[in-house]
Design an enzyme around this catalytic site. Structure first.
Site, PDB file in Angstrom:
ATOM      1  N   ASP A 130     -13.297  -2.508 -36.851  1.00 10.79           N
ATOM      2  CA  ASP A 130     -13.789  -3.000 -38.138  1.00 10.79           C
ATOM      3  C   ASP A 130     -15.243  -3.414 -37.926  1.00 10.79           C
ATOM      4  O   ASP A 130     -15.692  -3.551 -36.785  1.00 10.79           O
ATOM      5  CB  ASP A 130     -12.949  -4.197 -38.626  1.00 10.79           C
ATOM      6  CG  ASP A 130     -12.990  -4.325 -40.147  1.00 10.79           C
ATOM      7  OD1 ASP A 130     -11.958  -4.108 -40.797  1.00 10.79           O
ATOM      8  OD2 ASP A 130     -14.079  -4.646 -40.695  1.00 10.79           O
TER       9      ASP A 130
ATOM     10  N   ASP B  78     -19.955  -0.731 -37.249  1.00 11.92           N
ATOM     11  CA  ASP B  78     -20.367  -0.510 -38.630  1.00 11.92           C
ATOM     12  C   ASP B  78     -20.411   1.006 -38.819  1.00 11.92           C
ATOM     13  O   ASP B  78     -21.198   1.697 -38.160  1.00 11.92           O
ATOM     14  CB  ASP B  78     -21.758  -1.133 -38.831  1.00 11.92           C
ATOM     15  CG  ASP B  78     -22.295  -0.924 -40.229  1.00 11.92           C
ATOM     16  OD1 ASP B  78     -21.766  -0.053 -40.955  1.00 11.92           O
ATOM     17  OD2 ASP B  78     -23.261  -1.627 -40.590  1.00 11.92           O
TER      18      ASP B  78
ATOM     19  N   HIS C 153      -7.792   5.812 -57.798  1.00 12.27           N
ATOM     20  CA  HIS C 153      -8.995   5.792 -58.631  1.00 12.27           C
ATOM     21  C   HIS C 153      -9.809   7.093 -58.555  1.00 12.27           C
ATOM     22  O   HIS C 153     -10.727   7.272 -59.348  1.00 12.27           O
ATOM     23  CB  HIS C 153      -9.829   4.557 -58.320  1.00 12.27           C
ATOM     24  CG  HIS C 153      -9.079   3.306 -58.641  1.00 12.27           C
ATOM     25  ND1 HIS C 153      -8.776   2.939 -59.938  1.00 12.27           N
ATOM     26  CD2 HIS C 153      -8.481   2.388 -57.836  1.00 12.27           C
ATOM     27  CE1 HIS C 153      -8.055   1.822 -59.917  1.00 12.27           C
ATOM     28  NE2 HIS C 153      -7.860   1.475 -58.662  1.00 12.27           N
TER      29      HIS C 153
ATOM     30  N   TYR D  38     -16.564   3.944 -57.091  1.00  8.26           N
ATOM     31  CA  TYR D  38     -15.591   3.897 -55.993  1.00  8.26           C
ATOM     32  C   TYR D  38     -14.672   5.130 -56.031  1.00  8.26           C
ATOM     33  O   TYR D  38     -14.451   5.786 -55.006  1.00  8.26           O
ATOM     34  CB  TYR D  38     -14.793   2.593 -56.127  1.00  8.26           C
ATOM     35  CG  TYR D  38     -13.551   2.513 -55.298  1.00  8.26           C
ATOM     36  CD1 TYR D  38     -13.624   2.398 -53.910  1.00  8.26           C
ATOM     37  CD2 TYR D  38     -12.284   2.524 -55.887  1.00  8.26           C
ATOM     38  CE1 TYR D  38     -12.472   2.306 -53.145  1.00  8.26           C
ATOM     39  CE2 TYR D  38     -11.138   2.428 -55.134  1.00  8.26           C
ATOM     40  CZ  TYR D  38     -11.238   2.320 -53.757  1.00  8.26           C
ATOM     41  OH  TYR D  38     -10.089   2.233 -53.003  1.00  8.26           O
TER      42      TYR D  38
ATOM     43  N   LYS E  23     -14.089   8.371 -53.352  1.00  6.79           N
ATOM     44  CA  LYS E  23     -12.807   8.842 -52.810  1.00  6.79           C
ATOM     45  C   LYS E  23     -12.636  10.346 -53.078  1.00  6.79           C
ATOM     46  O   LYS E  23     -12.109  11.065 -52.223  1.00  6.79           O
ATOM     47  CB  LYS E  23     -11.654   8.036 -53.406  1.00  6.79           C
ATOM     48  CG  LYS E  23     -11.649   6.574 -52.989  1.00  6.79           C
ATOM     49  CD  LYS E  23     -11.550   6.431 -51.482  1.00  6.79           C
ATOM     50  CE  LYS E  23     -11.462   4.993 -51.006  1.00  6.79           C
ATOM     51  NZ  LYS E  23     -11.338   4.857 -49.549  1.00  6.79           N
TER      52      LYS E  23
ATOM     53  N   ARG F 154       0.862  -2.503 -64.422  1.00  8.00           N
ATOM     54  CA  ARG F 154       0.301  -1.254 -63.902  1.00  8.00           C
ATOM     55  C   ARG F 154       0.782  -0.977 -62.487  1.00  8.00           C
ATOM     56  O   ARG F 154       1.113   0.147 -62.122  1.00  8.00           O
ATOM     57  CB  ARG F 154      -1.232  -1.337 -63.953  1.00  8.00           C
ATOM     58  CG  ARG F 154      -1.925  -0.118 -63.468  1.00  8.00           C
ATOM     59  CD  ARG F 154      -3.439  -0.202 -63.681  1.00  8.00           C
ATOM     60  NE  ARG F 154      -4.077   0.663 -62.755  1.00  8.00           N
ATOM     61  CZ  ARG F 154      -4.439   0.343 -61.521  1.00  8.00           C
ATOM     62  NH1 ARG F 154      -4.269  -0.888 -61.066  1.00  8.00           N
ATOM     63  NH2 ARG F 154      -4.977   1.224 -60.739  1.00  8.00           N
TER      64      ARG F 154
HETATM   65  C1  15L Z   1      -7.571   0.623 -54.849  1.00  8.26           C
HETATM   66  O1  15L Z   1      -7.956   1.734 -54.533  1.00  8.26           O
HETATM   67  C2  15L Z   1      -8.112  -0.593 -54.187  1.00  8.26           C
HETATM   68  O2  15L Z   1      -8.445  -0.371 -52.842  1.00  8.26           O
HETATM   69  C3  15L Z   1      -7.208  -1.777 -54.306  1.00  8.26           C
HETATM   70  O3  15L Z   1      -7.933  -2.912 -53.970  1.00  8.26           O
HETATM   71  C4  15L Z   1      -6.617  -1.900 -55.714  1.00  8.26           C
HETATM   72  O4  15L Z   1      -7.646  -2.155 -56.630  1.00  8.26           O
HETATM   73  C5  15L Z   1      -5.898  -0.615 -56.044  1.00  8.26           C
HETATM   74  O5  15L Z   1      -6.755   0.493 -55.921  1.00  8.26           O
HETATM   75  C6  15L Z   1      -5.288  -0.627 -57.465  1.00  8.26           C
HETATM   76  O6  15L Z   1      -5.551   0.303 -58.233  1.00  8.26           O
HETATM   77  O7  15L Z   1      -4.508  -1.514 -57.729  1.00  8.26           O
END
Ligand code: 15L
Length: 268
Positions: A33, A50, A112, A135, A139, A173
Site C-alpha cells: 500500500d 506509491d 460504476h 472514477y 475503471k 441499492r
Molecule cells: C465502489 O466502486 C466503491 O469503491 C465503493 O466505495 C462503493 O462506493 C461502491 O462502489 C458502491 O457502489 O457502493
C-alpha cells in the site's frame, strides 16, 4: 502455481479482509500500500509503494506469480487524483507485471464502470461500459487496458466489477450489489487459480435476489456465492430515507449518477 501473490491497496477495506481470508492459502502474500501496513506475520511480506512511481512498482512486482490489484482511488474524485491513482497507477502495475513476466492479475473494477445502466435492465459481462463518474471511467480504462495486455501479452485477467463489499448490505441499492468477504475471496481465488482465464469480466456480487446482473460468466468459471442480501432486506428497507434523488434511484450507479448531473433529459 501461485507461490507469491501480491495484493496492492492492501490497507483498504477489501485488502484488509483478503489479508485474513487468504492467510495460508498461498505460501507468500506480499501486501502493499502507499501507507504503512501492520508488520508482516508468518507467510507475509509487507511493502510500501506509491503506484504512480514506476520504478517502485517494478520492485513491488518482482518475483510475484499473481497480483490482486486493489490499489488506487476507490470513489469519485477530481480528475488529477483519478488520473494519478487509477489511470497512471493501473498502467504502471500492468506494465510492470508484463516486464516481470507475471501471467495472472485479478483487478478490482467496479459497478460504476456500468453505473448509467437503468436499474430496470439486467446487464451481463458483454455490455459496453456506461461509466457514471470519472472514477467509473478509470475503471472502464482498466478493463480496456487489461484487454490489451491479455490479447497482446497473454496475461490472464479476472476483472471483478465489484458491487459493494462489506459484512452486510447497508442500504436499498446495496441489496442489489452487495458482496460478502467470503464470496469475494472465492472470486479472487478463481481469478488466481482457474487454469483457463484470458480476460474475463465478472460481477463481484453475492447471490442477491434483487441483483441487476446476469453473472453467468462468473458461474461458468465455477463461482458459487454462499451469501445473499435478502435476509437483511426488511431491516435495510425500513431504514431507507423516503426522499431519494430520482436520478440516483433510476440508475444502477445511484448517487454516483446524480452527482454533478446537469443533463436536461435522463438517458435511456
Ligand atoms: C465502489 O466502486 C466503491 O469503491 C465503493 O466505495 C462503493 O462506493 C461502491 O462502489 C458502491 O457502489 O457502493
Amino acid at each position: 502455481m501461485m507461490n507469491r501473490v501480491l495484493i496492492t491497496g492492501a490497507g483498504g477495506g477489501i485488502g484488509r479482509a483478503l489479508r485474513e481470508t487468504l492467510r495460508g492459502v498461498y505460501p507468500i502474500l506480499r501486501l502493499s500500500d502507499r501507507v504503512g501496513l501492520a508488520p508482516a506475520g508468518a507467510g507475509e511480506e509487507v511493502d510500501q509503494t506509491d503506484i504512480t512511481d514506476m520504478a517502485a512498482v517494478e520492485k513491488m512486482v518482482a518475483g510475484v506469480d499473481g497480483i490482486v490489484h486493489l490499489g488506487g482511488i476507490s470513489g469519485e474524485s477530481d480528475w488529477q487524483t483519478i488520473l494519478a491513482g487509477n489511470i497512471v497507477g493501473t498502467y504502471n502495475v500492468f506494465e510492470a507485471a508484463r516486464r516481470a513476466g507475471v501471467k495472472r492479475i485479478v483487478m478490482a473494477t467496479s459497478n460504476h464502470a456500468v453505473g448509467f445502466y437503468p436499474r430496470a435492465q439486467t446487464i451481463d459481462h458483454r455490455v459496453v461500459p456506461r461509466p457514471d463518474s470519472r472514477y467509473g471511467v478509470s475503471k472502464a480504462f482498466a478493463e480496456a487496458l487489461a484487454s490489451l495486455y491479455a490479447d497482446k501479452h497473454g496475461i490472464g485477467f479476472l476483472l471483478t466489477r465489484i458491487g459493494n463489499f462489506g459484512p452486510r448490505p447497508i442500504d436499498k441499492r446495496r441489496l442489489s450489489i452487495w458482496i460478502s468477504p467470503r464470496d469475494y475471496t472465492q472470486l479472487v481465488r478463481i481469478g488466481l487459480e482457474h487454469p483457463d482465464i484470458r480476460c474475463e469480466i465478472v460481477y463481484g456480487v453475492s447471490n442477491n435476489r434483487r441483483s441487476w446482473y446476469d453473472n453467468s460468466n462468473a458461474e461458468r468459471l465455477g463461482y458459487r456465492p454462499q451469501d445473499e442480501s435478502e435476509p437483511y432486506a426488511a431491516e435495510v428497507l425500513a431504514a431507507e430515507p423516503a426522499d431519494a434523488d430520482p436520478i440516483a434511484e433510476r440508475y444502477q450507479g445511484g448517487t454516483f449518477c446524480a452527482q454533478e448531473y446537469t443533463a436536461e433529459t435522463p438517458p435511456d
